[in-house]
Scaffold this active site. Sequence first.
Site, mmCIF file in Angstrom:
data_model
loop_
_atom_site.group_PDB
_atom_site.id
_atom_site.type_symbol
_atom_site.label_atom_id
_atom_site.label_comp_id
_atom_site.label_asym_id
_atom_site.label_seq_id
_atom_site.Cartn_x
_atom_site.Cartn_y
_atom_site.Cartn_z
ATOM 1 C CG HIS A 242 4.770 24.874 -24.983
ATOM 2 N ND1 HIS A 242 4.661 23.506 -25.049
ATOM 3 C CD2 HIS A 242 5.804 25.233 -25.787
ATOM 4 C CE1 HIS A 242 5.582 23.045 -25.869
ATOM 5 N NE2 HIS A 242 6.289 24.072 -26.336
ATOM 6 C CG ASP B 222 -5.425 9.308 10.391
ATOM 7 O OD1 ASP B 222 -5.853 9.971 9.425
ATOM 8 O OD2 ASP B 222 -4.246 8.923 10.474
ATOM 9 C CB ALA C 242 -1.864 15.225 6.579
ATOM 10 N N GLY D 195 0.848 -1.190 0.000
ATOM 11 C CA GLY D 195 0.000 0.000 0.000
ATOM 12 C C GLY D 195 0.881 1.237 0.000
ATOM 13 C CB VAL D 196 0.129 4.715 1.030
ATOM 14 C CG1 VAL D 196 0.675 6.069 0.663
ATOM 15 C CG2 VAL D 196 -1.269 4.583 0.476
ATOM 16 C CB VAL E 254 2.777 -12.652 5.730
ATOM 17 C CG1 VAL E 254 3.778 -12.857 6.855
ATOM 18 C CG2 VAL E 254 3.457 -12.016 4.524
HETATM 19 P P1 NAI Z 1 -2.628 0.855 3.112
HETATM 20 O O1 NAI Z 1 -4.043 0.610 3.434
HETATM 21 O O2 NAI Z 1 -2.267 1.916 2.139
HETATM 22 O O3 NAI Z 1 -1.947 -0.475 2.556
HETATM 23 C C1 NAI Z 1 -1.963 -1.677 3.261
HETATM 24 C C2 NAI Z 1 -1.796 -2.795 2.271
HETATM 25 O O4 NAI Z 1 -1.544 -3.962 3.006
HETATM 26 C C3 NAI Z 1 -3.027 -3.048 1.423
HETATM 27 O O5 NAI Z 1 -2.663 -3.135 0.072
HETATM 28 C C4 NAI Z 1 -3.549 -4.378 1.964
HETATM 29 O O6 NAI Z 1 -4.193 -5.139 0.972
HETATM 30 C C5 NAI Z 1 -2.266 -5.034 2.436
HETATM 31 N N1 NAI Z 1 -2.452 -6.043 3.469
HETATM 32 C C6 NAI Z 1 -3.304 -6.027 4.523
HETATM 33 N N2 NAI Z 1 -3.161 -7.145 5.262
HETATM 34 C C7 NAI Z 1 -2.177 -7.873 4.671
HETATM 35 C C8 NAI Z 1 -1.555 -9.117 4.963
HETATM 36 N N3 NAI Z 1 -1.925 -9.839 6.025
HETATM 37 N N4 NAI Z 1 -0.580 -9.568 4.140
HETATM 38 C C9 NAI Z 1 -0.198 -8.837 3.061
HETATM 39 N N5 NAI Z 1 -0.760 -7.655 2.739
HETATM 40 C C10 NAI Z 1 -1.731 -7.177 3.537
HETATM 41 O O7 NAI Z 1 -1.917 1.084 4.544
HETATM 42 P P2 NAI Z 1 -0.461 1.595 4.919
HETATM 43 O O8 NAI Z 1 0.441 1.540 3.755
HETATM 44 O O9 NAI Z 1 -0.092 0.895 6.164
HETATM 45 O O10 NAI Z 1 -0.720 3.107 5.261
HETATM 46 C C11 NAI Z 1 -1.663 3.463 6.275
HETATM 47 C C12 NAI Z 1 -2.340 4.751 5.941
HETATM 48 O O11 NAI Z 1 -1.417 5.818 6.058
HETATM 49 C C13 NAI Z 1 -2.848 4.792 4.522
HETATM 50 O O12 NAI Z 1 -4.194 4.402 4.471
HETATM 51 C C14 NAI Z 1 -2.725 6.222 4.163
HETATM 52 O O13 NAI Z 1 -3.958 6.829 4.384
HETATM 53 C C15 NAI Z 1 -1.726 6.813 5.119
HETATM 54 N N6 NAI Z 1 -0.527 7.206 4.397
HETATM 55 C C16 NAI Z 1 -0.633 8.146 3.422
HETATM 56 C C17 NAI Z 1 0.470 8.518 2.705
HETATM 57 C C18 NAI Z 1 0.309 9.494 1.606
HETATM 58 O O14 NAI Z 1 -0.682 10.185 1.554
HETATM 59 N N7 NAI Z 1 1.248 9.579 0.675
HETATM 60 C C19 NAI Z 1 1.793 7.966 2.985
HETATM 61 C C20 NAI Z 1 1.767 6.934 3.984
HETATM 62 C C21 NAI Z 1 0.644 6.607 4.670
#
Ligand code: NAI
Length: 474
Positions: A452, A320, A328, A191-192, A246
Amino acid sequence: MADKEFDVIVIGGGPGGYVAAIRAAQLDLKVLMVDDRKGKDDKPAPGGTCLNIGCIPSKALLDSSKHFAHVRDDYADHGIQVNDVSIDVGQMLKRKDQVVKQLTGGVTQLLKANKVEFVNGRGKLKADREVELTPHDGDAYAVKGKHVILAAGSVSFSIPNVEIDNEAIVDNIGALEFQEVPERLGVIGAGVIGLEMGSVWSRLGSEVMLFEALDEFLPAVDKDISRVAAREFKKQGLDIRLGTKVSGADVKDGKVTVTFEDSDGEHSETFDKLLVAVGRKAATEGLLDDDAGVKLTDRGQIEVDDHCRTSAENVWAVGDLVRGPMLAHKASEEGIAVVETIAGGHGHFGHDTVPWVIYTDPEIAWVGKTEKQLKDDGVEYRAGNFPFAATGRGLAMGHAPGSVKVIADAETDRVLGVQIVGPNASELIAECVVTMEFAGASEDLARIIHAHPTLSEAVHEAALAVDKRAIHKA
Ligand code: NAI
């Protein structure tokens, strides 16, 4: 009995809380904000996850690692010869810490300048909007708010049989603190956080493997967009294993062995570090007394209506802690809307136009609906695409993979969604958000003059392409 009364008490000083506190002070409300975070120097460090251990430090490391990767991989193409490129991880982390310190110090100054009473310690909501404050440097006391805004944010969580120790098995906090580049980095969750932090360490030389439970990569965007991102990440060496479950992780002699299952059966891999990034949960622990009267949802979030009202009178919750994306800017805008409602009866929050950005290379940004969502909703639409590589600026830059996709209602032409994968997507999405917030049409974007040569011409051409009249596309 409460010692003092305030118009607004804000619990939590992240982008939801501190922005709400400042806006409330601007509106002449008497405000107290309590936040328990301390910095590495032991001084108060308001700013929440975002400033301390999230958006900002990760962007600092993403920037440093991007410079490193460009010098190593791309400079020769521009005729620049650099020999023996190396990374001083200690200096990189020091710079990141300085950026964080400057920003959290800046928030402290802003609170002071706006005459927000700031307590560094814990706050707990009790009945009738009484808040128990426990400062880090003093005894607990009670204050009362005409309104209370809950903005305590979120914390990461793990999966069964994988215990985060922030040494070998880390969450977002530990992933910002590796003292050397891990030779092999495992990441649970593509994910992110997984993609951003995986990119940082991969650019610096780690061999990175991501385990993702879903069969589809980045389902939040359409496949044509996620495919480009997946292809680029693969080229960079990120090994993304989809459809992988996992089952556990064991630490032995400082190394982590991950056991996982995919369609071929059970396997294991050993890493120097393992990052767990499977999502975050609302930080409600220790926030609410039993008789606070604030209901939680079955997902453990605070239940709120569209205006962030909780089930307790004049108690609000933002960011959150509540439904919606954990971002944010979403938290800040909710905080402002709540305070403006408290002060004047009306606040605005555009639930349908919250932009998302993933700060990888290429960046990925989107707002509104995807084609898939519109098909599911039975909405007729037209979509236009335009690649960055077909813009003069993209070509001049060198490597400019990706494209812009504008989706508009087939009948009214109103823009319903935009997805971008490519350079500067994080900035380019802004004009698309403005267009959507103003209920603009793809024709509006198409008739606006774009400078441009800029990358924004790809947005312009994608809007033209909705009506099949892009100029630089056959
Ligand atoms: P996420 O929800 O983006 O990604 C988590 C990923 O883990 C998903 O693809 C999910 O399918 C996978 N997953 C869940 N359980 C699993 C398992 N047992 N085994 C393998 N994969 C599994 O959550 P993440 O990356 O932890 O980020 C949390 C939050 O922080 C995000 O929802 C986001 O809102 C925020 N965030 C935002 C950022 C940005 O705006 N650029 C940067 C970092 C975080």
